[in-house]
Write a protein that holds these residues in place. Sequence first.
Motif, PDB file in Angstrom:
ATOM      1  N   LYS A 259      -4.887   1.419  -8.676  1.00 42.28           N
ATOM      2  CA  LYS A 259      -5.825   2.423  -8.194  1.00 42.28           C
ATOM      3  C   LYS A 259      -7.177   1.798  -7.829  1.00 42.28           C
ATOM      4  CE  LYS A 259      -4.047   6.752  -9.015  1.00 42.28           C
ATOM      5  NZ  LYS A 259      -2.768   6.525  -9.646  1.00 42.28           N
TER       6      LYS A 259
ATOM      7  N   GLN B 181       1.311  -0.015  -9.551  1.00 48.74           N
ATOM      8  CA  GLN B 181       0.477   0.786  -8.663  1.00 48.74           C
ATOM      9  C   GLN B 181      -0.975   0.588  -9.093  1.00 48.74           C
ATOM     10  OE1 GLN B 181       2.329   4.635  -9.240  1.00 48.74           O
ATOM     11  NE2 GLN B 181       3.570   4.408  -7.405  1.00 48.74           N
TER      12      GLN B 181
ATOM     13  N   SER C 190     -10.182  -2.515  -0.507  1.00 46.23           N
ATOM     14  CA  SER C 190      -9.297  -2.547  -1.677  1.00 46.23           C
ATOM     15  C   SER C 190      -8.272  -3.661  -1.561  1.00 46.23           C
ATOM     16  CB  SER C 190      -8.594  -1.196  -1.820  1.00 46.23           C
ATOM     17  OG  SER C 190      -9.523  -0.140  -1.994  1.00 46.23           O
TER      18      SER C 190
ATOM     19  N   VAL D  89       0.856  -1.177   0.000  1.00 48.70           N
ATOM     20  CA  VAL D  89       0.000   0.000   0.000  1.00 48.70           C
ATOM     21  C   VAL D  89       0.897   1.234   0.000  1.00 48.70           C
ATOM     22  CG1 VAL D  89      -0.239   0.018   2.529  1.00 48.70           C
ATOM     23  CG2 VAL D  89      -1.932   1.211   1.112  1.00 48.70           C
TER      24      VAL D  89
ATOM     25  N   TRP E 139     -10.547   6.282   4.522  1.00 49.47           N
ATOM     26  CA  TRP E 139      -9.518   5.283   4.256  1.00 49.47           C
ATOM     27  C   TRP E 139      -9.642   4.074   5.191  1.00 49.47           C
ATOM     28  CZ3 TRP E 139      -6.357   4.028   8.292  1.00 49.47           C
ATOM     29  CH2 TRP E 139      -6.151   4.980   9.299  1.00 49.47           C
TER      30      TRP E 139
ATOM     31  N   LEU F  74      -1.272  -0.670  -3.656  1.00 52.05           N
ATOM     32  CA  LEU F  74      -2.548   0.038  -3.690  1.00 52.05           C
ATOM     33  C   LEU F  74      -2.346   1.553  -3.609  1.00 52.05           C
ATOM     34  CD1 LEU F  74      -5.673   0.281  -3.417  1.00 52.05           C
ATOM     35  CD2 LEU F  74      -5.333   0.028  -0.940  1.00 52.05           C
ATOM     36  N   GLU F  75      -2.971   2.254  -4.541  1.00 59.15           N
ATOM     37  CA  GLU F  75      -3.118   3.702  -4.454  1.00 59.15           C
ATOM     38  C   GLU F  75      -4.623   3.999  -4.393  1.00 59.15           C
ATOM     39  OE1 GLU F  75       0.663   6.043  -6.302  1.00 59.15           O
ATOM     40  OE2 GLU F  75      -1.006   5.672  -7.657  1.00 59.15           O
ATOM     41  N   PHE F  76      -5.152   4.066  -3.184  1.00 56.98           N
ATOM     42  CA  PHE F  76      -6.559   4.403  -3.020  1.00 56.98           C
ATOM     43  C   PHE F  76      -6.742   5.888  -3.303  1.00 56.98           C
ATOM     44  CE2 PHE F  76      -9.689   6.054   0.190  1.00 56.98           C
ATOM     45  CZ  PHE F  76     -10.802   5.825  -0.610  1.00 56.98           C
ATOM     46  N   GLU F  77      -7.677   6.198  -4.230  1.00 54.96           N
ATOM     47  CA  GLU F  77      -7.868   7.582  -4.658  1.00 54.96           C
ATOM     48  C   GLU F  77      -9.351   7.937  -4.695  1.00 54.96           C
ATOM     49  OE1 GLU F  77      -6.676   9.283  -8.700  1.00 54.96           O
ATOM     50  OE2 GLU F  77      -4.911   9.694  -7.480  1.00 54.96           O
TER      51      GLU F  77
ATOM     52  N   ARG G  78      -3.891  11.210   0.258  1.00 56.49           N
ATOM     53  CA  ARG G  78      -4.534  11.648  -0.978  1.00 56.49           C
ATOM     54  C   ARG G  78      -4.536  13.174  -1.137  1.00 56.49           C
ATOM     55  NH1 ARG G  78      -9.848   9.304   0.706  1.00 56.49           N
ATOM     56  NH2 ARG G  78      -8.719   9.284   2.679  1.00 56.49           N
TER      57      ARG G  78
ATOM     58  N   ILE H 135      -9.599   1.186   2.409  1.00 53.50           N
ATOM     59  CA  ILE H 135      -8.335   0.481   2.177  1.00 53.50           C
ATOM     60  C   ILE H 135      -8.460  -1.018   2.444  1.00 53.50           C
ATOM     61  CG2 ILE H 135      -5.932   0.270   2.960  1.00 53.50           C
ATOM     62  CD1 ILE H 135      -5.789   3.291   3.121  1.00 53.50           C
TER      63      ILE H 135
ATOM     64  N   SER I 254      -2.238   6.534  -0.079  1.00 57.59           N
ATOM     65  CA  SER I 254      -3.604   6.045   0.109  1.00 57.59           C
ATOM     66  C   SER I 254      -4.236   6.571   1.393  1.00 57.59           C
ATOM     67  CB  SER I 254      -3.616   4.512   0.141  1.00 57.59           C
ATOM     68  OG  SER I 254      -3.159   3.968  -1.074  1.00 57.59           O
TER      69      SER I 254
END
Length: 314
Positions: free
Chosen positions: A255, A253, A303, A43, A296, A288-291, A50, A300, A47
């Motif tokens: 998303k 990476q 994800s 991760v 979160w 993981l790039e949570f956007e 952001r 996360i 994330s």
Amino acid sequence: MSISRRTFAKGALATAAALPARSLIAAETAAPPADRRGNPIAVSTYSFWRFKDDSKLSMERCIDEAARMGFDAVELLHIQMESEERGYLQRLKQRALINGVSLCGLSTHQGFVSPDKQVRQKNIDHTIHTIELAYQLGIPTMRVNTGRWGTSGDFDELMANRGVEPRLAGYSDDDAFGWVTDSFEKCLPAAERCGVTLGLENHWGLGISPEGVLRIVDAVDSPWLQVTTDTGNFLEDPYDRLEQMAPKTVFVQAKTYCGGGLWYSLDLDYPRIAEIFRRNHYRGYVSLEFEGEEDWQTAIPKSLALLRSAFAGS
């Protein structure tokens, strides 16, 4: 009667030598192929942040949370770091060790698309400096960018235009590709010395297409400049483009957009994406790039479950 170690070893070697060749082949084929191993899931500290106002978590907490949620590794965002002091860097390494996670990647921000040689040199110096930080952290790969023309007012305007911006007056893409290629070549001795593989990301600018990324990587032609593939930075027809990038990818990476994207949302088919990378024998990290807009703390873990399932191997 006791048998000495030396006598036992000689007997074992003789027995192995006497085995029929097909017995050895059968033993080898009985082991599961390496491609059946799933990818380790990391991760990015991005994330947890952001670039949202008043939500910048410390690196230490990001590492703690990543371990608590069950990630294998953590990718650090350089501009999120609170210090570059040696003691701080070593404390991050120790934090990861205690939590049982790896520090697998470092993402920096730099760009070489400028006709001004001094501007390019400043970015070369910054890139080399960040390579050395990665070395101190024991991180094996670093995300780098081509840079962009800078003719958009801000990032929001760039996103409104789907990542496309006009060139600087009087200059061509060929000029820009030359600047970028030359600049990366100046960074490679430091990358090789430090053992840090640079991964050029499909990240707007000249890297908005796989052709642009690969044109630079192929021109530089070094094992120390490869590809970081971002699954969310191809806004149209992503799968064919990811297929083009996969053979030279050293870091992925991934998303996700729970709660709706900050700038846009993509409905990405991760089982299909995972199959693309399996087919190209990619065994490395998926970060993981949570956007998205969701908190979160809930987004996360969801994800992570998605990526674990998709990249579990076969």
